[in-house]
Design a protein around this motif. Structure first.
Motif, PDB file in Angstrom:
ATOM      1  N   VAL A 172      18.419   8.640  -0.369  1.00 15.60           N
ATOM      2  CA  VAL A 172      17.754   9.513   0.598  1.00 15.60           C
ATOM      3  C   VAL A 172      16.852  10.520  -0.111  1.00 15.60           C
ATOM      4  O   VAL A 172      15.840  10.980   0.449  1.00 15.60           O
ATOM      5  N   GLN A 173      17.186  10.851  -1.370  1.00 10.29           N
ATOM      6  CA  GLN A 173      16.328  11.766  -2.127  1.00 10.29           C
ATOM      7  C   GLN A 173      14.972  11.145  -2.442  1.00 10.29           C
ATOM      8  O   GLN A 173      13.996  11.855  -2.679  1.00 10.29           O
ATOM      9  N   ASP A 174      14.905   9.802  -2.447  1.00 12.90           N
ATOM     10  CA  ASP A 174      13.657   9.124  -2.773  1.00 12.90           C
ATOM     11  C   ASP A 174      12.828   8.757  -1.550  1.00 12.90           C
ATOM     12  O   ASP A 174      11.749   8.156  -1.689  1.00 12.90           O
ATOM     13  N   VAL A 175      13.313   9.097  -0.362  1.00 16.83           N
ATOM     14  CA  VAL A 175      12.584   8.760   0.856  1.00 16.83           C
ATOM     15  C   VAL A 175      11.235   9.478   0.874  1.00 16.83           C
ATOM     16  O   VAL A 175      11.140  10.659   0.543  1.00 16.83           O
ATOM     17  N   TRP A 176      10.189   8.732   1.236  1.00 11.46           N
ATOM     18  CA  TRP A 176       8.871   9.346   1.390  1.00 11.46           C
ATOM     19  C   TRP A 176       8.892  10.295   2.577  1.00 11.46           C
ATOM     20  O   TRP A 176       9.329   9.934   3.665  1.00 11.46           O
ATOM     21  N   ARG A 177       8.446  11.504   2.359  1.00 12.73           N
ATOM     22  CA  ARG A 177       8.394  12.482   3.444  1.00 12.73           C
ATOM     23  C   ARG A 177       6.981  13.038   3.542  1.00 12.73           C
ATOM     24  O   ARG A 177       6.405  13.465   2.550  1.00 12.73           O
ATOM     25  N   GLY A 178       6.442  13.009   4.734  1.00 11.85           N
ATOM     26  CA  GLY A 178       5.095  13.513   4.949  1.00 11.85           C
ATOM     27  C   GLY A 178       5.090  14.640   5.956  1.00 11.85           C
ATOM     28  O   GLY A 178       6.115  15.279   6.205  1.00 11.85           O
ATOM     29  N   ARG A 179       3.923  14.886   6.500  1.00 11.30           N
ATOM     30  CA  ARG A 179       3.801  15.882   7.569  1.00 11.30           C
ATOM     31  C   ARG A 179       3.124  15.218   8.760  1.00 11.30           C
ATOM     32  O   ARG A 179       2.289  14.315   8.594  1.00 11.30           O
TER      33      ARG A 179
ATOM     34  N   PRO B  74      11.417  -3.705  -0.828  1.00 10.76           N
ATOM     35  CA  PRO B  74      12.523  -2.789  -1.145  1.00 10.76           C
ATOM     36  C   PRO B  74      12.284  -1.399  -0.568  1.00 10.76           C
ATOM     37  O   PRO B  74      11.180  -0.848  -0.668  1.00 10.76           O
ATOM     38  N   ALA B  75      13.329  -0.830   0.019  1.00  8.94           N
ATOM     39  CA  ALA B  75      13.253   0.524   0.562  1.00  8.94           C
ATOM     40  C   ALA B  75      13.554   1.542  -0.532  1.00  8.94           C
ATOM     41  O   ALA B  75      13.937   1.192  -1.656  1.00  8.94           O
ATOM     42  N   ALA B  76      13.390   2.819  -0.217  1.00  9.27           N
ATOM     43  CA  ALA B  76      13.790   3.883  -1.134  1.00  9.27           C
ATOM     44  C   ALA B  76      15.278   3.727  -1.438  1.00  9.27           C
ATOM     45  O   ALA B  76      16.092   3.499  -0.534  1.00  9.27           O
ATOM     46  N   GLY B  77      15.637   3.867  -2.711  1.00 11.54           N
ATOM     47  CA  GLY B  77      17.011   3.602  -3.125  1.00 11.54           C
ATOM     48  C   GLY B  77      18.012   4.629  -2.657  1.00 11.54           C
ATOM     49  O   GLY B  77      19.165   4.306  -2.393  1.00 11.54           O
TER      50      GLY B  77
ATOM     51  N   PHE C 299       0.829  -1.208   0.000  1.00 10.86           N
ATOM     52  CA  PHE C 299       0.000   0.000   0.000  1.00 10.86           C
ATOM     53  C   PHE C 299       0.862   1.256   0.000  1.00 10.86           C
ATOM     54  O   PHE C 299       0.582   2.215  -0.720  1.00 10.86           O
ATOM     55  N   HIS C 300       1.922   1.245   0.821  1.00  8.75           N
ATOM     56  CA  HIS C 300       2.805   2.408   0.896  1.00  8.75           C
ATOM     57  C   HIS C 300       3.516   2.641  -0.433  1.00  8.75           C
ATOM     58  O   HIS C 300       3.551   3.769  -0.953  1.00  8.75           O
ATOM     59  N   HIS C 301       4.088   1.589  -0.994  1.00  4.94           N
ATOM     60  CA  HIS C 301       4.858   1.708  -2.230  1.00  4.94           C
ATOM     61  C   HIS C 301       3.973   2.177  -3.382  1.00  4.94           C
ATOM     62  O   HIS C 301       4.437   2.910  -4.270  1.00  4.94           O
ATOM     63  N   ALA C 302       2.699   1.791  -3.377  1.00  3.07           N
ATOM     64  CA  ALA C 302       1.772   2.188  -4.446  1.00  3.07           C
ATOM     65  C   ALA C 302       1.201   3.586  -4.237  1.00  3.07           C
ATOM     66  O   ALA C 302       0.459   4.076  -5.095  1.00  3.07           O
TER      67      ALA C 302
END
Length: 336
Positions: free
Chosen positions: A309-316, A304-307, A274-277
C-alpha cells in the motif's frame, strides 16, 4: 491597485475564453487568446490563434482594433513571439501598433521565444507585466508547454470502467459500459488531441475506428491514429502509424512529428505500460454506476500491481463532473 489587479485578471480571463474556443484547431501552434483595451474604453478587440498558417491571436485582435490599438493595453495568454515563422513576429506587430502596455499570462518555453518576446517589448519602451492568471493559463496550455519544454507530447490516459474498476466482461464484451454523454465527451477529448494510441491487441480484439464522432458540426480528419505494434491491413484503424520500441522513444518520435497531445485509449496492457513507466500526465476516467461483481471481469490495468500500500500511486483529483448517469474524473500526479 487592488481594483487594477482585479481588472487585469478579469480581462485576462476574457483572453482565456477566446483561447478555449480555439482549442483543437491550432496545433502544433498554441491556442492563445488576446484582448486589446484602449485607455478608458471597453475592449476594442478579441482575437484567438487561427489554424496553422493563419494569424496569431495578437495579429487577429490588432486587425480588428485598427488605430484604437495605439496607447492601448493588450492582454495575451502566452508571451508574444519575436521571430519570423509562418507569420511575422507578434512582438513587432504590437510595437508597430503603438500599444502602451502588454499583460502576459505565461512565458513561452519554445527555444525560439523563451523571454525574447518580453525583452523585445521592453526594449521598445512598452510596459510589460507577466504572470496574471499564470496558474490557470499554465493549466490551459499544459500540453503545449510540455511539448515545447521536453519535445514530448502531453499524455492523457482515458479509461471507461465500472465502479469496481472493470473495463470488460469475462467474455471480452465492453459496449457500452458508459452512456452516450460520457462517450460524446470522450470524442471531444479525441478532437482536442493530435494523436490517439492503442495497442495492436486492442485492434485485433475490438477493431476500433478511433475517429471523432458524436460531435455535431465537427470538421476535420480527426487525430493521427497510432498503433503500438502491427495492425492488420484491413483494420478500421488503417491508415495508422505503427510504432514499436521503448515508450519514451515512441513519445520522442511523436513529439518530433508535432504531436502536442497524445490520447492513450488502451487496452489494459498499454494502459499499464504507460502508468507503470510514469508517462501519464492526465488520467481521465469515465465511471459508470455499474458493478461486474467478480474478479474474473477484465481490469483497467493488466500487469503487476503496486506491491504494498505504501507503493500505491496517489494523485490529486483535478475535476469531477457528472455526465448523465456516469462520472468523469480527471486525475493528475500529486506533485503537479
Amino acid at each position: 491597485m487592488a481594483d487594477a489587479a482585479g481588472e487585469d485578471e478579469a480581462l485576462m480571463r476574457e483572453a482565456m475564453a477566446a483561447a478555449k474556443d480555439a482549442r483543437g484547431r491550432t496545433s502544433p501552434n498554441p491556442w492563445v487568446g488576446c484582448v486589446i483595451v484602449p485607455e478608458g474604453e471597453e475592449p476594442a478587440a478579441i482575437g484567438a490563434t487561427q489554424p496553422p498558417g493563419g494569424l496569431h491571436a495578437q495579429a487577429v485582435a490588432l486587425a480588428v482594433a485598427g488605430d484604437s490599438a495605439k496607447g492601448a493595453t493588450v492582454y495575451v495568454t502566452l508571451e508574444p513571439c519575436s521571430h519570423h515563422g509562418r507569420t511575422p513576429p507578434c512582438a513587432d506587430a504590437l510595437i508597430d501598433a503603438g500599444v502602451r502596455r502588454v499583460v502576459i499570462g505565461v512565458e513561452d518555453p519554445d527555444p525560439l521565444v523563451r523571454g525574447r518576446g518580453v525583452a523585445r517589448l521592453r526594449e521598445a519602451a512598452v510596459e510589460v507585466e507577466v504572470g496574471v492568471c499564470r496558474q490557470a493559463i499554465a493549466e490551459q496550455l499544459a500540453p503545449y508547454l510540455k511539448h515545447r519544454a521536453t519535445g514530448r507530447p502531453w499524455v492523457v490516459l482515458k479509461l471507461a470502467a465500472s465502479l469496481d474498476g472493470r473495463i470488460a466482461a469475462p467474455d471480452g464484451s465492453s459496449r457500452w459500459i458508459t452512456g452516450p454523454l460520457a462517450r460524446a465527451d470522450a470524442h471531444q477529448l479525441r478532437a482536442e488531441s493530435d494523436a490517439v494510441l492503442v495497442g495492436a491487441g486492442t485492434v485485433r480484439a475490438d477493431d476500433p475506428a478511433l475517429t471523432v464522432r458524436h460531435l455535431p458540426g465537427y470538421e476535420g480528419d480527426g487525430p493521427l491514429r497510432v498503433v503500438l505494434g502491427h495492425a492488420p491491413a484491413d483494420a478500421r484503424v488503417q491508415p495508422a502509424l505503427e510504432l514499436a520500441g521503448d515508450l519514451p522513444d515512441v513519445l520522442g518520435q511523436l513529439g518530433a512529428r508535432g504531436i502536442v497531445q497524445l490520447l492513450v485509449e488502451g487496452g489494459a496492457t498499454v494502459a499499464h505500460q504507460f502508468h507503470h513507466a510514469g508517462l501519464v500526465d492526465r488520467y481521465v476516467l469515465y465511471l459508470a454506476p455499474a458493478l461486474f461483481g467478480g474478479d474474473d471481469a477484465r481490469p483497467a490495468f493488466a500487469g503487476p500491481a503496486a506491491g504494498t500500500v505504501q507503493d500505491v500511486w496517489r494523485g490529486r483529483i483535478v475535476s469531477v463532473e457528472q455526465l448523465g448517469p456516469d462520472l468523469r474524473v480527471e486525475l493528475a500526479a500529486a506533485g503537479e
